[in-house]
Design a protein around this motif. Structure first.
Motif, PDB file in Angstrom:
ATOM      1  N   ALA A 147     -19.438 -12.583 -13.704  1.00  0.00           N
ATOM      2  CA  ALA A 147     -20.273 -12.274 -12.547  1.00  0.00           C
ATOM      3  C   ALA A 147     -19.862 -13.089 -11.323  1.00  0.00           C
ATOM      4  O   ALA A 147     -20.290 -12.791 -10.207  1.00  0.00           O
ATOM      5  CB  ALA A 147     -21.740 -12.544 -12.873  1.00  0.00           C
ATOM      6  N   LYS A 161     -20.884  -6.949 -14.429  1.00  0.00           N
ATOM      7  CA  LYS A 161     -21.557  -8.246 -14.443  1.00  0.00           C
ATOM      8  C   LYS A 161     -21.953  -8.690 -13.030  1.00  0.00           C
ATOM      9  O   LYS A 161     -23.001  -9.322 -12.839  1.00  0.00           O
ATOM     10  CB  LYS A 161     -20.665  -9.297 -15.114  1.00  0.00           C
ATOM     11  CG  LYS A 161     -20.324  -8.970 -16.565  1.00  0.00           C
ATOM     12  CD  LYS A 161     -21.563  -8.764 -17.423  1.00  0.00           C
ATOM     13  CE  LYS A 161     -21.219  -8.512 -18.883  1.00  0.00           C
ATOM     14  NZ  LYS A 161     -22.423  -8.331 -19.727  1.00  0.00           N
ATOM     15  N   ARG A 165     -25.756  -9.464 -11.851  1.00  0.00           N
ATOM     16  CA  ARG A 165     -26.071 -10.657 -11.057  1.00  0.00           C
ATOM     17  C   ARG A 165     -26.873 -10.292  -9.817  1.00  0.00           C
ATOM     18  O   ARG A 165     -27.931 -10.882  -9.542  1.00  0.00           O
ATOM     19  CB  ARG A 165     -24.771 -11.359 -10.657  1.00  0.00           C
ATOM     20  CG  ARG A 165     -24.960 -12.529  -9.705  1.00  0.00           C
ATOM     21  CD  ARG A 165     -23.616 -13.066  -9.250  1.00  0.00           C
ATOM     22  NE  ARG A 165     -23.742 -13.924  -8.090  1.00  0.00           N
ATOM     23  CZ  ARG A 165     -22.711 -14.317  -7.342  1.00  0.00           C
ATOM     24  NH1 ARG A 165     -21.485 -13.905  -7.631  1.00  0.00           N
ATOM     25  NH2 ARG A 165     -22.904 -15.106  -6.305  1.00  0.00           N
TER      26      ARG A 165
END
Length: 305
Positions: A147, A161, A165
């Motif tokens: 992320a 990811k 986030r």
């Protein structure tokens, strides 16, 4: 800090890897557990662990996190079994790699559908029930250090990811007025079988643009995971982060150089010029609204202008 004992947590992918580590750590703290699974052997192994420890057995819910109807049924099942649900841990995911410039629609749809879509399905299915519950409540979305850190073989995985986030950091503001905590967890190398995701590709997403990877190649890649952190240690850190309502839970310490580089590169990329007062005023309002949101105020569009 209140006690989490007796609160009900639903953990997706909770019978192996990080999900199991989180379930074990939560069990240590007296939470009641519902765990989603797909593999019967893994479910049986997890059931045996709880029995050997003399722990309250979890409620096991077979679930494909991309199946919205099944996710809604899972939420209903957990509510009916326990009477309430207080914690959602969106953990299930796939780790599939390949050069993004060669990816097919199936590659994007599968990886994004599980890693981001599965989180969305969990939130839509469970948040109304968590809002209706009382006492300590929390949402943990498990992303990855991907992320923050992209890589040449992980474009779609990284995109999924990054999406988790961004969603989680925004959701934290929305849940604060309901007195519900929200955390983004970004683990790094962990001793799991995540490396074998490519061997479990569903037939409906079979048209991959990535070159075929043999089982032997994946097993060789999987040896790197032997150096990873124990899933239970990750789980303990997740619980501690949840208990203090940390917005960001980082479990691995080895990334200071990466974060420093991101910070310095970001500052260096800003134009070296003065911003006009009108724009500065708008950004001041945004910052003040975010502080108010963190304090529990519902923020509306007119609060930003």
């Amino acid at each position: 800090m209140g006690s989490w004992k007796g609160q009900v947590a639903f953990v997706t992918g909770g019978v192996t890897g990080i999900g199991l580590g989180i379930a074990q750590a939560f069990s240590d703290e007296g939470l009641q557990l519902a765990l989603s699974y797909r593999n019967e052997a893994h479910r049986a192994q997890t059931e045996a662990w709880f029995a050997e420890k003399g722990r309250e057995p979890p409620l096991f819910v077979k679930l494909d996190v991309t199946d919205r109807e099944a996710f809604a049924d899972a939420a209903q099942t957990v509510q009916r079994h326990f009477g309430a649900v207080h914690v959602l841990v969106n953990n299930a995911g796939v780790s599939v790699f390949g050069p993004t410039d060669e990816a097919s629609y199936d590659d994007f749809d599968w990886i994004m559908g599980v890693n981001f879509g599965g989180v969305v399905n969990g939130l839509v299915s469970f948040l109304p029930r968590i809002k209706a519950a009382s006492g300590l409540r929390h949402v943990v979305n498990v992303a990855s250090m991907a992320a923050f850190l992209p890589g040449p073989q992980a474009g779609i995985y990284t995109a999924s990811k990054f999406a988790v986030r961004g969603l989680t950091e925004s959701l934290r503001y929305n849940l604060a007025p309901h007195d519900i905590g929200c955390s983004l967890c970004c683990p790094a190398l962990t001793r799991t079988n995540a490396w074998d995701s490519a061997l479990k590709r569903p037939a409906e997403f079979g048209e991959s643009g990535f070159a075929p990877v043999s089982k032997a190649e994946l097993e060789q890649f999987g040896t790197a995971f032997d150096a990873g952190m124990a899933p239970y240690e990750v789980g303990r850190k997740v619980f501690r982060g949840m208990a203090r309502n940390a917005g960001l839970i980082l479990t691995h310490p080895e990334f200071a150089d990466d974060f420093r580089e991101i910070y310095e590169a970001s500052l260096a990329a800003l134009p070296d010029e003065e911003a006009p007062p009108e724009r500065l005023h708008i950004e001041h309002l945004r910052r003040e609204a975010m502080k108010a949101a963190q304090a529990g105020q519902v923020i509306r569009l007119d609060d930003l202008i």
